[in-house]
Design an enzyme around this catalytic site. Structure first.
Site, mmCIF file in Angstrom:
data_model
loop_
_atom_site.group_PDB
_atom_site.id
_atom_site.type_symbol
_atom_site.label_atom_id
_atom_site.label_comp_id
_atom_site.label_asym_id
_atom_site.label_seq_id
_atom_site.Cartn_x
_atom_site.Cartn_y
_atom_site.Cartn_z
ATOM 1 N N SER A 181 36.069 15.867 55.560
ATOM 2 C CA SER A 181 37.393 15.308 55.270
ATOM 3 C C SER A 181 37.398 14.003 54.473
ATOM 4 O O SER A 181 38.199 13.847 53.571
ATOM 5 C CB SER A 181 38.186 15.102 56.552
ATOM 6 O OG SER A 181 38.333 16.308 57.242
ATOM 7 N N GLU A 210 52.003 30.621 54.508
ATOM 8 C CA GLU A 210 53.182 30.969 55.309
ATOM 9 C C GLU A 210 52.878 30.978 56.805
ATOM 10 O O GLU A 210 53.725 30.602 57.615
ATOM 11 C CB GLU A 210 53.773 32.298 54.851
ATOM 12 C CG GLU A 210 54.921 32.035 53.900
ATOM 13 C CD GLU A 210 55.101 33.088 52.830
ATOM 14 O OE1 GLU A 210 54.836 34.282 53.109
ATOM 15 O OE2 GLU A 210 55.508 32.715 51.703
ATOM 16 N N HIS A 246 50.347 19.560 47.692
ATOM 17 C CA HIS A 246 48.999 19.099 48.026
ATOM 18 C C HIS A 246 48.431 19.892 49.203
ATOM 19 O O HIS A 246 47.311 20.383 49.175
ATOM 20 C CB HIS A 246 49.012 17.602 48.354
ATOM 21 C CG HIS A 246 47.716 17.131 48.938
ATOM 22 N ND1 HIS A 246 46.575 17.061 48.188
ATOM 23 C CD2 HIS A 246 47.371 16.771 50.196
ATOM 24 C CE1 HIS A 246 45.570 16.650 48.971
ATOM 25 N NE2 HIS A 246 46.041 16.474 50.191
ATOM 26 N N SER A 247 49.224 19.992 50.257
ATOM 27 C CA SER A 247 48.806 20.741 51.455
ATOM 28 C C SER A 247 50.088 21.113 52.174
ATOM 29 O O SER A 247 51.188 20.810 51.713
ATOM 30 C CB SER A 247 47.942 19.865 52.367
ATOM 31 O OG SER A 247 48.745 18.863 52.969
#
Ligand SMILES: Cc1ncc(C[n+]2csc(CCOP(=O)(O)OP(=O)(O)O)c2C)c(N)n1
Ligand SMILES: [Mg+2]
Lengths: 420, 361
Positions: free
Chosen positions: A185, A99, A312-313
């Site tokens: 990453s 959030e 996913h993200s």
């Protein structure tokens, strides 16, 4: 020179070809060097129908009952409670940090919903000396090892207390103390690196565990990792979180064949497939994998079948590509956290009061830490120049000095108080 | 030459606003209709797919999901699975497949989710796509476009924020495009798709959502911008600023500020990094007698290094009144922290300071 030698080899080969006739016997096998030989007079394809699917090991059924007592991992009450509490804490942290990204307070976040058992179960079976290579959706592993909520929050804010000096995107955690290699990453680079680390750690009585998604398993690096780990006999556990999706790509578009587990035997990897939403199954499998890897100096592949309840993200909205019902089904009926809770409740180790109290404590803890983390100053600006090389090269040193002078001269124009 | 950068307190918001409120130099643009870079790219692919059945797009998430940055929006719905192909996560794999398909006569548009991930596939790009025409003695060409966002986005850290302009521009056999405006994107992507050679097309994530005016001409299905031609975004007579991609924006903001102080900077948008339009740069430098290159990539062996070296090797060198300089990204991996990230990239204020230093103004 080379030519002459090869023609010698050829002459020998031709000679032996003739000899072969003389010496050929009636035995039914020939030792081809590349594979074992079983003769057959039937020409037929070998494919996924040639043998049954690899079975999936399970201990707890969806009602939270142990189906076969001999498989009970017999964990202490403390461990059981920690497992459950860490899962809940992970959920609360994920919710709040997710959030906070929506509110623009951090740039990015990834949650772990649905995969709590796969993370906590595997983490609990290992010791802290075992080295972890993660992908990015393994915050539960860090939590189990003792990464604090403050550690997570400081990393996501990249503040002065972030051990990574604010250099990485949120969720790219790492901890030398907890033997957790910093997340990188580009997908799947962790896999050959984990095999390499295991090779280096051979004989040190530790294993390396390497987490990866079923999507990441499509990269060439996954092939390299499997092949090197087996041929170099590396004590590494390849732990696949097969959660059904890679961003929007469902598993059936990612690969064909019987999951990731079916690839194991092809590489000569000892392989286990488990119900990844069953924390005991994951625990037992990881423990067995570790014992095997240590005893034999060999790699193991575990495929944990689970489901990515999360988007996913924060850059993803999964409602665009999967039905809400599907997600709800997994988040409720097949929820791994609830399954463990049911088990604990059956065994009088948990109840509604404890739940309420723990939830309250988690929320308070996360929110406090979160507010503190947000207020902390950022790393010193000169960190921009450090750690590119071990010794700062002259050109960077010069720039750093110029910047120091400049900041000093114009300090009234810069928010210097926001930096350490 | 990051040491010429004298940062002035630049508040992110105000920069962002000035970025959006940029004034456009061409008159045509005044009555042109705006279009985002994303839509320009999308229409280029769409039009070329419509025109030539051999054109298809492949990459991670390009189909139902419309691409990670929505550049392929609607194409899967329109053209279906046959021509809009979601691939497993294997850059090395789908780049190789694209090269093979191109060799066999198709015209793939190969999307990298970001160019950072093209590193997994670079052997196919350089050793196969770029060299096959030469190695096959001109018998097999590889008409392929490798495209995707390149360079620094924001808040995505060292491994997602790198400019590959210089990397690919280094390699013979490739054409390399680094567009700035929506018109650039449309005209050049169409040219790239039609081109018989492999083209690396470097987009910028932060520009995707930015609107630029599109002339009527640019809206046409026949609009093509020739590869290898730079564009003067803003004419000027005192100094030449050469840039590509988002750094053009930095230069335009700087030029506006300088104009207020009586300095007329000429801003050149390179558009193509290979071939490099030296004619345009030479002509400008002969007029202004001063040169600064501006780019977001690193200094060593960068695009600026190349421009300056070529000037040095030519007659135009004698037209320079002062040494030419480069303004580049800082010579470190990209920091994640927002403030450091901003400081690590060239800012308009850096350009202004450098210009004044050179012009001794
Ligand atoms: C080399 C590379 N290609 C693409 C990406 C973009 N990307 C990030 S995560 C992801 C999906 C990975 O899915 P999976 O391995 O199944 O893990 P999950 O997210 O399901 O946990 C992709 C395509 C990347 N980070 N690196
Ligand atoms: Mg997955």
């Amino acid at each position: 020179m080379f030519l002459r030698q090869s023609s010698l080899v050829l002459r020998k080969y031709l000679k032996n070809t003739h000899k072969l006739k003389l010496f050929s016997t009636s035995t039914s096998t020939i030792d081809y060097p590349g594979a074992q030989v079983i003769w057959s007079g039937n020409l037929s394809f070998t494919n996924s129908h040639s043998y049954p699917p690899i079975s999936t090991y399970r201990v707890l059924n969806s009602k939270g009952q142990i189906t076969n007592n001999s498989e009970d991992p017999k964990l202490s009450n403390d461990v059981l409670e920690k497992m459950y509490k860490d899962m809940v804490l992970l959920n609360v942290m994920d919710k709040i940090l997710y959030e906070s990204q929506r509110q623009g307070r951090i740039s990015f976040y990834m949650t772990n919903f649905g995969e709590e058992a796969a993370q906590i179960g595997s983490a609990a079976a290992l010791s802290i000396e075992d080295l972890v290579y993660g992908q990015y959706r393994e915050a539960g592993v860090l939590l189990w090892r003792g990464f604090t909520i403050a550690d997570f929050v400081n990393q996501c804010y990249g503040n002065v207390e972030d051990k990574g000096k604010g250099r990485q995107m949120p969720v790219h955690y790492g901890s030398k103390k907890l033997n957790f290699v910093t997340i990188s990453s580009p997908l799947t680079t962790q896999m050959p690196q984990a095999a390499g680390a295991a090779y280096a750690l051979k004989g040190k009585n530790k294993v390396v565990i390497c987490y990866f998604g079923e999507g990441a398993a499509s990269e060439g690096d996954a092939h390299a990792a499997f092949n090197f780990a087996t041929t170099l006999d590396c004590p590494v556990i390849f732990f696949c979180r097969n959660n059904g999706y890679a961003i929007s790509t469902p598993a059936d578009e990612q690969y064909r064949g019987d999951g990731i587990a079916a690839r194991g035997p092809g590489y000569g990897l000892n392989t286990l497939r488990v119900d990844g939403n069953d924390v005991f199954a994951v625990y037992n499998a990881t423990l067995k994998a570790k014992e095997f890897a240590l005893a034999r100096n060999k790699p193991v592949l575990i495929e944990a079948l689970t489901y990515r309840v999360s988007h996913h993200s924060t850059s993803d909205d999964s409602s665009a590509y999967r039905p809400a019902d599907e997600v709800t089904h997994w988040a409720t009926h097949l929820n791994p956290v609830n399954r463990l809770r049911l088990y604990l409740e059956h065994n009088s180790l948990w109840n509604e009061d404890k739940q309420k109290e723990w939830m309250k404590e988690c929320r308070k803890n996360v929110l406090t830490v979160f507010e503190e983390g947000e207020k902390k100053v950022k790393p010193h600006w000169n960190e921009m120049f450090t750690d590119v090389y071990k010794d700062i090269p002259d050109h960077l040193k010069k720039q750093m000095e110029e910047m120091a002078q400049h900041v000093e001269q114009y300090k009234d124009k810069y928010p210097v108080k926001n930096f350490s | 030459m990051a040491n010429l950068r004298i940062p002035i307190n630049s508040n992110f918001t105000s920069r962002f606003v000035s970025f959006l409120n940029r004034s456009f130099s061409t008159n045509k643009a005044l009555n042109a209709q705006p279009m985002t870079v994303r839509d320009a790219l999308n229409s280029a692919i769409d039009e070329e797919m419509e025109k030539d059945e051999r054109v298809f797009i492949l990459g991670e998430e390009v189909a139902q999901y419309d691409g990670a940055y929505k550049v392929s929006r609607g194409l899967w719905k329109k053209y279906g699975d046959k021509r809009v192909i979601d691939t497993p996560i294997t850059e090395m794999g789908f780049a190789g497949i694209a090269v093979g398909a191109a060799m066999a006569g198709l015209k793939p548009v190969c999307e990298f989710m970001t160019f950072n991930f093209s590193m997994q596939a670079i052997d196919h790009v350089i050793n196969s796509a770029a060299k096959t025409f030469y190695m096959s003695a001109g018998r097999v060409n590889v008409p392929i476009v490798f495209r995707g966002p390149n360079g620094a986005a924001s808040g995505v850290g060292a491994q997602h924020s790198q400019c590959y302009g210089a990397w690919y521009a280094h390699c013979p056999g490739l054409k390399v495009i680094s567009p700035y405006t929506s018109e650039d994107c449309k005209g050049l992507l169409k040219a790239a798709i039609r081109d018989p050679d492999p083209v690396v097309f470097l987009e910028n994530e932060l520009l995707y959502g930015v609107q630029f005016p599109m002339s009527d001409e640019a809206l046409s299905k026949d609009f093509i911008i020739p590869i290898g031609k730079a564009k003067i975004e803003k004419p000027g007579k005192h100094i030449t600023l050469v840039a590509h991609s988002r750094a053009v924006d930095t230069c335009l903001i700087a030029a506006k500020e300088l104009a207020g102080q009586g300095i007329e900077a000429e801003v050149i948008n390179l558009r193509s990094l290979r071939p490099l339009d030296m004619d345009a740069i030479n002509a400008s430098v002969m007029k202004t007698n001063h040169l600064i290159s501006v780019e977001q990539g690193w200094p060593t062996c960068g695009i600026g290094s190349e421009v300056l070296a070529r000037i040095m090797e030519s007659e135009v060198f004698f037209h320079l009144d002062q040494p030419a300089i480069r303004i580049t990204g800082v010579d470190t991996p990209m920091p994640y922290a927002k403030t450091l990230e901003e400081a690590a990239l060239p800012r308009a204020s850096d350009v202004v300071t450098a210009v004044k230093k050179i012009l001794k103004a």
